[in-house]
Design a protein around this motif. Structure first.
Motif, PDB file in Angstrom:
ATOM      1  N   PHE A   1       0.817  -1.216   0.000  1.00  0.00           N
ATOM      2  CA  PHE A   1       0.000   0.000   0.000  1.00  0.00           C
ATOM      3  C   PHE A   1       0.851   1.266   0.000  1.00  0.00           C
ATOM      4  CE2 PHE A   1      -3.712   2.372   0.375  1.00  0.00           C
ATOM      5  CZ  PHE A   1      -3.596   3.319   1.387  1.00  0.00           C
ATOM      6  N   LEU A   2       1.940   1.206   0.757  1.00  0.00           N
ATOM      7  CA  LEU A   2       2.769   2.403   0.898  1.00  0.00           C
ATOM      8  C   LEU A   2       3.742   2.596  -0.264  1.00  0.00           C
ATOM      9  CD1 LEU A   2       3.617   2.088   4.683  1.00  0.00           C
ATOM     10  CD2 LEU A   2       2.098   3.777   3.624  1.00  0.00           C
ATOM     11  N   GLY A   3       3.887   1.556  -1.082  1.00  0.00           N
ATOM     12  CA  GLY A   3       4.856   1.663  -2.170  1.00  0.00           C
ATOM     13  C   GLY A   3       6.287   1.567  -1.680  1.00  0.00           C
ATOM     14  N   THR A   4       6.494   0.858  -0.578  1.00  0.00           N
ATOM     15  CA  THR A   4       7.850   0.714  -0.051  1.00  0.00           C
ATOM     16  C   THR A   4       8.381  -0.699  -0.233  1.00  0.00           C
ATOM     17  OG1 THR A   4       6.894   0.204   2.099  1.00  0.00           O
ATOM     18  CG2 THR A   4       7.608   2.479   1.717  1.00  0.00           C
ATOM     19  N   LYS A   5       7.477  -1.660  -0.400  1.00  0.00           N
ATOM     20  CA  LYS A   5       7.901  -3.048  -0.583  1.00  0.00           C
ATOM     21  C   LYS A   5       7.188  -3.639  -1.786  1.00  0.00           C
ATOM     22  CE  LYS A   5       8.961  -3.964   4.247  1.00  0.00           C
ATOM     23  NZ  LYS A   5      10.313  -3.414   4.078  1.00  0.00           N
ATOM     24  N   PHE A   6       7.959  -4.443  -2.516  1.00  0.00           N
ATOM     25  CA  PHE A   6       7.429  -5.027  -3.737  1.00  0.00           C
ATOM     26  C   PHE A   6       7.780  -6.504  -3.793  1.00  0.00           C
ATOM     27  CE2 PHE A   6       6.590  -1.036  -6.030  1.00  0.00           C
ATOM     28  CZ  PHE A   6       7.321  -0.149  -5.264  1.00  0.00           C
ATOM     29  N   VAL A   7       6.924  -7.265  -4.493  1.00  0.00           N
ATOM     30  CA  VAL A   7       7.236  -8.665  -4.744  1.00  0.00           C
ATOM     31  C   VAL A   7       7.121  -8.907  -6.247  1.00  0.00           C
ATOM     32  CG1 VAL A   7       6.665 -11.078  -4.262  1.00  0.00           C
ATOM     33  CG2 VAL A   7       6.278  -9.332  -2.512  1.00  0.00           C
ATOM     34  N   ILE A   8       8.115  -9.607  -6.790  1.00  0.00           N
ATOM     35  CA  ILE A   8       8.035  -9.998  -8.204  1.00  0.00           C
ATOM     36  C   ILE A   8       7.479 -11.417  -8.247  1.00  0.00           C
ATOM     37  CG2 ILE A   8       9.281 -10.387 -10.354  1.00  0.00           C
ATOM     38  CD1 ILE A   8      11.461  -8.562  -9.413  1.00  0.00           C
ATOM     39  N   TYR A   9       6.429 -11.606  -9.018  1.00  0.00           N
ATOM     40  CA  TYR A   9       5.850 -12.938  -9.197  1.00  0.00           C
ATOM     41  C   TYR A   9       6.104 -13.427 -10.615  1.00  0.00           C
ATOM     42  CZ  TYR A   9       3.272 -12.121  -4.873  1.00  0.00           C
ATOM     43  OH  TYR A   9       2.940 -11.867  -3.568  1.00  0.00           O
ATOM     44  N   ASP A  10       6.564 -14.659 -10.706  1.00  0.00           N
ATOM     45  CA  ASP A  10       6.800 -15.288 -12.001  1.00  0.00           C
ATOM     46  C   ASP A  10       5.585 -16.160 -12.320  1.00  0.00           C
ATOM     47  OD1 ASP A  10       7.833 -16.741 -14.216  1.00  0.00           O
ATOM     48  OD2 ASP A  10       9.832 -16.788 -13.348  1.00  0.00           O
ATOM     49  N   GLY A  11       5.124 -16.126 -13.563  1.00  0.00           N
ATOM     50  CA  GLY A  11       3.991 -16.960 -13.955  1.00  0.00           C
ATOM     51  C   GLY A  11       4.355 -18.421 -14.063  1.00  0.00           C
ATOM     52  N   LEU A  12       5.659 -18.701 -14.078  1.00  0.00           N
ATOM     53  CA  LEU A  12       6.136 -20.080 -14.199  1.00  0.00           C
ATOM     54  C   LEU A  12       7.018 -20.399 -13.001  1.00  0.00           C
ATOM     55  CD1 LEU A  12       7.387 -20.409 -17.859  1.00  0.00           C
ATOM     56  CD2 LEU A  12       5.362 -21.438 -16.873  1.00  0.00           C
ATOM     57  N   PRO A  13       7.112 -21.675 -12.632  1.00  0.00           N
ATOM     58  CA  PRO A  13       8.020 -22.006 -11.536  1.00  0.00           C
ATOM     59  C   PRO A  13       9.464 -21.696 -11.949  1.00  0.00           C
ATOM     60  CG  PRO A  13       7.133 -23.997 -12.554  1.00  0.00           C
ATOM     61  CD  PRO A  13       6.409 -22.850 -13.165  1.00  0.00           C
ATOM     62  N   PRO A  14      10.218 -21.020 -11.084  1.00  0.00           N
ATOM     63  CA  PRO A  14      11.594 -20.669 -11.446  1.00  0.00           C
ATOM     64  C   PRO A  14      12.494 -21.890 -11.555  1.00  0.00           C
ATOM     65  CG  PRO A  14      11.112 -19.974  -9.190  1.00  0.00           C
ATOM     66  CD  PRO A  14       9.836 -20.460  -9.778  1.00  0.00           C
TER      67      PRO A  14
ATOM     68  N   GLY B   1       0.703 -19.623 -12.708  1.00  0.00           N
ATOM     69  CA  GLY B   1       0.478 -19.313 -11.313  1.00  0.00           C
ATOM     70  C   GLY B   1       1.221 -18.084 -10.914  1.00  0.00           C
ATOM     71  N   SER B   2       1.472 -17.963  -9.627  1.00  0.00           N
ATOM     72  CA  SER B   2       2.242 -16.853  -9.096  1.00  0.00           C
ATOM     73  C   SER B   2       3.314 -17.413  -8.199  1.00  0.00           C
ATOM     74  CB  SER B   2       1.318 -15.926  -8.291  1.00  0.00           C
ATOM     75  OG  SER B   2       0.607 -15.087  -9.145  1.00  0.00           O
ATOM     76  N   TYR B   3       4.521 -17.396  -8.682  1.00  0.00           N
ATOM     77  CA  TYR B   3       5.651 -17.889  -7.903  1.00  0.00           C
ATOM     78  C   TYR B   3       6.479 -16.677  -7.502  1.00  0.00           C
ATOM     79  CZ  TYR B   3       4.334 -22.328  -9.994  1.00  0.00           C
ATOM     80  OH  TYR B   3       3.644 -23.444 -10.391  1.00  0.00           O
ATOM     81  N   PRO B   4       6.536 -16.370  -6.208  1.00  0.00           N
ATOM     82  CA  PRO B   4       7.327 -15.203  -5.807  1.00  0.00           C
ATOM     83  C   PRO B   4       8.806 -15.464  -6.052  1.00  0.00           C
ATOM     84  CG  PRO B   4       6.382 -16.313  -3.887  1.00  0.00           C
ATOM     85  CD  PRO B   4       5.946 -17.084  -5.077  1.00  0.00           C
ATOM     86  N   VAL B   5       9.462 -14.592  -6.761  1.00  0.00           N
ATOM     87  CA  VAL B   5      10.872 -14.829  -7.071  1.00  0.00           C
ATOM     88  C   VAL B   5      11.788 -13.734  -6.554  1.00  0.00           C
ATOM     89  CG1 VAL B   5      10.457 -16.309  -9.071  1.00  0.00           C
ATOM     90  CG2 VAL B   5      10.620 -13.833  -9.381  1.00  0.00           C
ATOM     91  N   ALA B   6      11.231 -12.607  -6.100  1.00  0.00           N
ATOM     92  CA  ALA B   6      12.103 -11.559  -5.568  1.00  0.00           C
ATOM     93  C   ALA B   6      11.308 -10.637  -4.663  1.00  0.00           C
ATOM     94  CB  ALA B   6      12.745 -10.761  -6.697  1.00  0.00           C
ATOM     95  N   HIS B   7      12.000 -10.079  -3.688  1.00  0.00           N
ATOM     96  CA  HIS B   7      11.412  -9.094  -2.783  1.00  0.00           C
ATOM     97  C   HIS B   7      12.246  -7.841  -2.827  1.00  0.00           C
ATOM     98  CE1 HIS B   7       9.385 -12.642  -1.368  1.00  0.00           C
ATOM     99  NE2 HIS B   7       8.586 -11.899  -0.648  1.00  0.00           N
ATOM    100  N   ILE B   8      11.587  -6.707  -3.078  1.00  0.00           N
ATOM    101  CA  ILE B   8      12.303  -5.438  -3.207  1.00  0.00           C
ATOM    102  C   ILE B   8      11.832  -4.512  -2.101  1.00  0.00           C
ATOM    103  CG2 ILE B   8      12.839  -3.519  -4.766  1.00  0.00           C
ATOM    104  CD1 ILE B   8      11.630  -5.321  -7.023  1.00  0.00           C
ATOM    105  N   SER B   9      12.766  -3.801  -1.493  1.00  0.00           N
ATOM    106  CA  SER B   9      12.334  -2.831  -0.490  1.00  0.00           C
ATOM    107  C   SER B   9      13.119  -1.544  -0.641  1.00  0.00           C
ATOM    108  CB  SER B   9      12.522  -3.403   0.916  1.00  0.00           C
ATOM    109  OG  SER B   9      13.882  -3.655   1.140  1.00  0.00           O
ATOM    110  N   TYR B  10      12.432  -0.453  -0.327  1.00  0.00           N
ATOM    111  CA  TYR B  10      13.038   0.874  -0.397  1.00  0.00           C
ATOM    112  C   TYR B  10      13.007   1.508   0.983  1.00  0.00           C
ATOM    113  CZ  TYR B  10      12.806   0.741  -5.503  1.00  0.00           C
ATOM    114  OH  TYR B  10      12.985   0.425  -6.822  1.00  0.00           O
ATOM    115  N   GLU B  11      14.093   2.176   1.316  1.00  0.00           N
ATOM    116  CA  GLU B  11      14.147   2.871   2.596  1.00  0.00           C
ATOM    117  C   GLU B  11      14.837   4.207   2.397  1.00  0.00           C
ATOM    118  OE1 GLU B  11      14.766  -1.088   5.350  1.00  0.00           O
ATOM    119  OE2 GLU B  11      16.403   0.322   5.054  1.00  0.00           O
ATOM    120  N   LEU B  12      14.536   5.119   3.306  1.00  0.00           N
ATOM    121  CA  LEU B  12      15.289   6.369   3.289  1.00  0.00           C
ATOM    122  C   LEU B  12      16.679   6.080   3.830  1.00  0.00           C
ATOM    123  CD1 LEU B  12      12.609   8.735   4.841  1.00  0.00           C
ATOM    124  CD2 LEU B  12      13.350   8.651   2.461  1.00  0.00           C
TER     125      LEU B  12
END
Lengths: 150, 399
Positions: free
Chosen positions: B184-197, B224-235
Motif C-alpha cells: 500500500f505504501l509503495g515501499t515493498k514489492f514482490v516480483i511474481y513469475d507466472g512459471l516455476p523458477p 500461477g504466481s511464484y514469488p521470485v524476488a522481494h524489493i524494499s526501499y528505505e530512506l
C-alpha cells in the motif's frame, strides 16, 4: 613454352550412367574420389549418389577452382546462381557425398540465404515439409512468431 | 521470414507519389517471381539428412545475429518439429551468447561478460511501460520490443502486469509472464513469475507464506504466481535529502551464482508440462528469519547458501556540483531520484570480493518518458524490468 606432359585421366560415372572424363588432378578436389583412387587405383569411378546433371556442375566447379585463378569467385556465383532450389539441394547432397568442402560451404550459404527470404509457409511448400505441430504447439509458435516480428 | 500476416504495428498508408508507384511495381515483380518459384519443380527435403539441415540452419543462425533479422532464426524454429529441435539446440542462451532470440530468453540470465542494453518507454496516459532491446549505440533507437507492463491500481496494492504482448495484458493469456506487486505504501514489492523458477518451486497461495505438512508436491497448474524476488526501499540516514536505499532479495537465485563457477537457474521452456514429474521438496523447519523459510521453498533443493541480495551502489556527494553522482558510463543523462545501480551484496559474514563490484542492473532517465535499463547475469530481462518498475512506483525520497 614447352608442351605440358600428358595428364592422367579418370572417368566418373553418374547414377544415370553418364560418363565424364576428367583430369585426375581435378577429380581429386573431391576427397571421396581421392580416397577411391588411392585405395583402389580405379580409372572408372562409379558415383551412384550423384546424377549426371549435378555431376556436370560439380566438375565445372572443380575445374574452375583448381586453376587457382582470380576468376574463381565470379564463376562460383554464376554456377550457383540458379533460381531452382532443387538444383542447389542436389548440389549440397553431392558436395557432401563427394566431400568437397569449399563447394559445400558455398552451397550451404546459398541455401541459407534463400530460406531467409521465404515465409514459413513457402518453406514448407517448397521443401514438402509437413507441419507436424499439435494445435497447442502451433498456437505457442504463432505467439512466438508474432513477438519476434513485433 | 514471416507467417504471411502483418505484424501488429504495420499500417497501410495510401501514397500516390511516383516513388511509391515504383516501389509498388517492384513489389509486384517480386510477387510474380515468388509465384514462379512455387510453380517450379519442388524439391523434396525428405532426402536431406538431418546433419545437412543442421549445417544450413547453423549458417542462418550465425549470420542473423542482430534484430530485427534475428526473427528469421525464430521463424526457422516454427517450420516443423525437426527444424525446431535443431534450432533450439543451436541457439545458445543470452548468458553465453549475449543475444536474445526466442521469447524464453527474457526469462533467462543475461550475459556474464557484459551488460545487455535496453530502454523503457513510459506512456503516462495509458499507464503502460514498454521495454525494448537497444539495436545501436544510441541511448534509445527503434529497438526490439521485449516486454510490456501495465499498471493496475487496487484498493490495498498496485499490480504491474508484465506480458510478451502489448495488446493482451490479461493474466490468463498465453503471453503473460509475471507481475510486480507493491504494498500500500509503495515501499515493498514482490516480483511474481507466472512459471516455476525451477523444479519444486512453491506457488503463492496468499500473500503470507504458509508451510504445510512435511512433504510438498508441486501442484499441476498451467500458470500461477511464484514469488521470485522481494524489493524494499528505505530512506537513507539523511532522510529524503539523500539517495534512497534499495534492496532486492532474489529468492530464486543463490548468492553463489555470482561467484566464479556459480550458476543461476535457467528456464528453458514456457510450458514445462506435467509438474508432477518434478521431485518433491522436503520441508525444512527453521526458526530463523522469514528469508530462510522462504529460501527452503524457493531454491532448488540442496542449495543452502542463501538468496542473492542486490543493493544499490551508494552515490558520492560531489562537493563542487552539490549533487549525488554515480558513474553511469554515458547511459543515463538526466538526474533523477529513480536512477540506480545494483550490485551483489556479499552474504552475511562474507568479505566483499571483486564480483561484488560489478554492476548487475543499471537504470536511469535519458528523456521525458525514456529510461535506459542495462542488465547482466545472473538476473533476467523480466526480473530487471520488474525491479525498474518498482523504481517508478516507489514514493520514497521523491519530492
Amino acid at each position: 613454352m614447352s608442351k605440358s606432359p600428358e595428364k592422367k585421366l579418370v572417368t566418373l560415372k553418374s547414377s544415370d550412367k553418364e560418363e565424364f572424363v576428367v583430369e585426375e588432378s581435378i577429380a581429386v578436389t573431391s576427397e571421396t574420389i581421392k580416397n577411391i583412387i588411392e585405395d583402389c587405383g580405379l580409372e572408372l569411378i562409379p558415383l551412384p549418389n550423384v546424377d549426371g546433371k549435378t555431376l556436370a556442375k560439380v566438375i565445372e566447379y572443380c575445374t574452375k577452382h583448381s586453376t587457382g585463378s582470380n576468376d574463381d569467385s565470379k564463376f562460383d556465383d554464376e554456377c550457383l546462381d540458379t533460381k531452382q532450389l532443387s538444383v542447389l539441394v542436389d548440389m549440397l547432397l553431392a558436395a557432401n557425398y563427394l566431400n568437397i568442402k569449399s563447394l559445400f560451404e558455398k552451397v550451404c550459404t546459398k541455401i541459407a540465404d534463400r530460406i531467409k527470404d521465404m515465409s514459413v509457409e513457402e518453406v514448407r511448400e517448397v521443401f514438402k515439409i509437413e507441419n507436424d505441430f499439435t494445435p497447442e504447439e502451433e498456437k505457442k509458435i504463432r505467439d512466438e512468431h508474432a513477438w519476434a516480428h513485433e | 521470414m514471416n507467417f504471411g500476416f502483418r505484424s501488429r504495428s504495420c499500417r497501410v498508408i495510401q501514397d500516390s507519389s511516383p516513388a511509391a508507384a515504383a516501389a509498388m511495381a517492384a513489389t509486384q515483380e517480386e510477387e510474380e517471381e515468388r509465384e514462379g518459384l512455387k510453380n517450379e519443380e519442388k524439391c523434396c527435403w525428405g532426402n536431406m539428412p538431418l546433419e545437412l539441415l543442421r549445417e544450413v540452419l547453423m549458417r542462418i543462425e550465425s549470420s542473423e545475429n542482430n534484430w530485427p533479422l534475428r526473427k528469421n532464426v525464430v521463424a526457422c524454429g516454427g517450420v516443423c518439429r525437426s527444424w525446431r529441435e535443431i534450432v533450439k539446440e543451436i541457439v545458445r542462451t543470452p548468458e553465453v551468447s549475449g543475444i536474445i532470440t526466442f521469447p524464453i530468453s527474457v526469462k533467462q540470465p543475461g550475459p556474464r561478460e557484459s551488460l545487455l542494453r535496453c530502454f523503457i518507454k513510459r506512456n503516462r496516459s495509458m499507464q503502460t511501460y514498454h521495454l525494448y532491446l537497444n539495436l545501436t549505440q544510441a541511448l534509445a533507437d527503434d529497438g526490439k520490443f521485449l516486454l510490456a507492463a501495465r499498471k493496475c491500481r487496487r484498493t490495498t496494492c498496485t499490480d504491474y502486469i508484465i506480458s510478451l504482448n502489448a495488446d493482451d495484458m490479461s493474466k490468463g493469456s498465453s503471453t503473460y509472464i509475471g507481475k510486480l506487486r507493491s504494498n500500500f505504501l509503495g515501499t515493498k514489492f514482490v516480483i511474481y513469475d507466472g512459471l516455476p523458477p525451477h523444479a519444486g518451486a512453491k506457488i503463492s497461495k496468499s500473500r503470507s507464506t504458509r508451510l504445510v505438512g512435511s512433504k510438498q508436491v508441486s501442484p499441476r497448474v498451467p500458470a500461477g504466481s511464484y514469488p521470485v524476488a522481494h524489493i524494499s526501499y528505505e530512506l537513507n540516514v539523511l532522510g529524503s535529502r539523500g539517495p534512497r536505499r534499495m534492496q532486492c532479495i532474489m529468492d530464486a537465485i543463490p548468492s553463489s551464482a555470482v561467484e566464479p563457477g556459480g550458476v543461476a537457474p535457467t528456464q528453458t521452456e514456457f510450458h514445462p508440462g506435467n509438474y508432477d514429474s518434478f521431485p518433491s521438496l522436503p520441508f525444512f523447519r527453521s526458526k530463523s528469519s522469514r528469508i530462510e523459510k522462504f529460501l527452503s521453498n524457493s531454491l532448488p533443493s540442496g542449495q543452502r547458501d542463501g538468496p542473492l541480495v542486490l543493493k544499490n551502489k551508494s552515490p558520492r556527494w560531489h562537493e563542487q556540483l552539490q549533487c549525488w553522482c554515480l558513474n553511469f558510463h554515458g547511459r543515463v543523462t538526466v538526474a533523477s531520484v529513480k536512477n540506480f545501480q545494483l550490485v551483489a551484496s556479499p552474504a552475511s559474514g562474507q568479505p566483499a570480493r571483486p564480483e561484488h563490484e560489478k554492476v548487475i542492473l543499471q537504470f536511469g532517465k535519458v528523456g521525458k518518458d525514456v529510461f535506459t535499463m542495462d542488465y547482466r547475469y545472473p538476473i533476467s530481462v523480466f526480473q530487471a524490468f520488474a525491479i525498474c518498475l518498482s523504481s517508478f512506483d516507489t514514493k520514497i525520497a521523491c519530492e
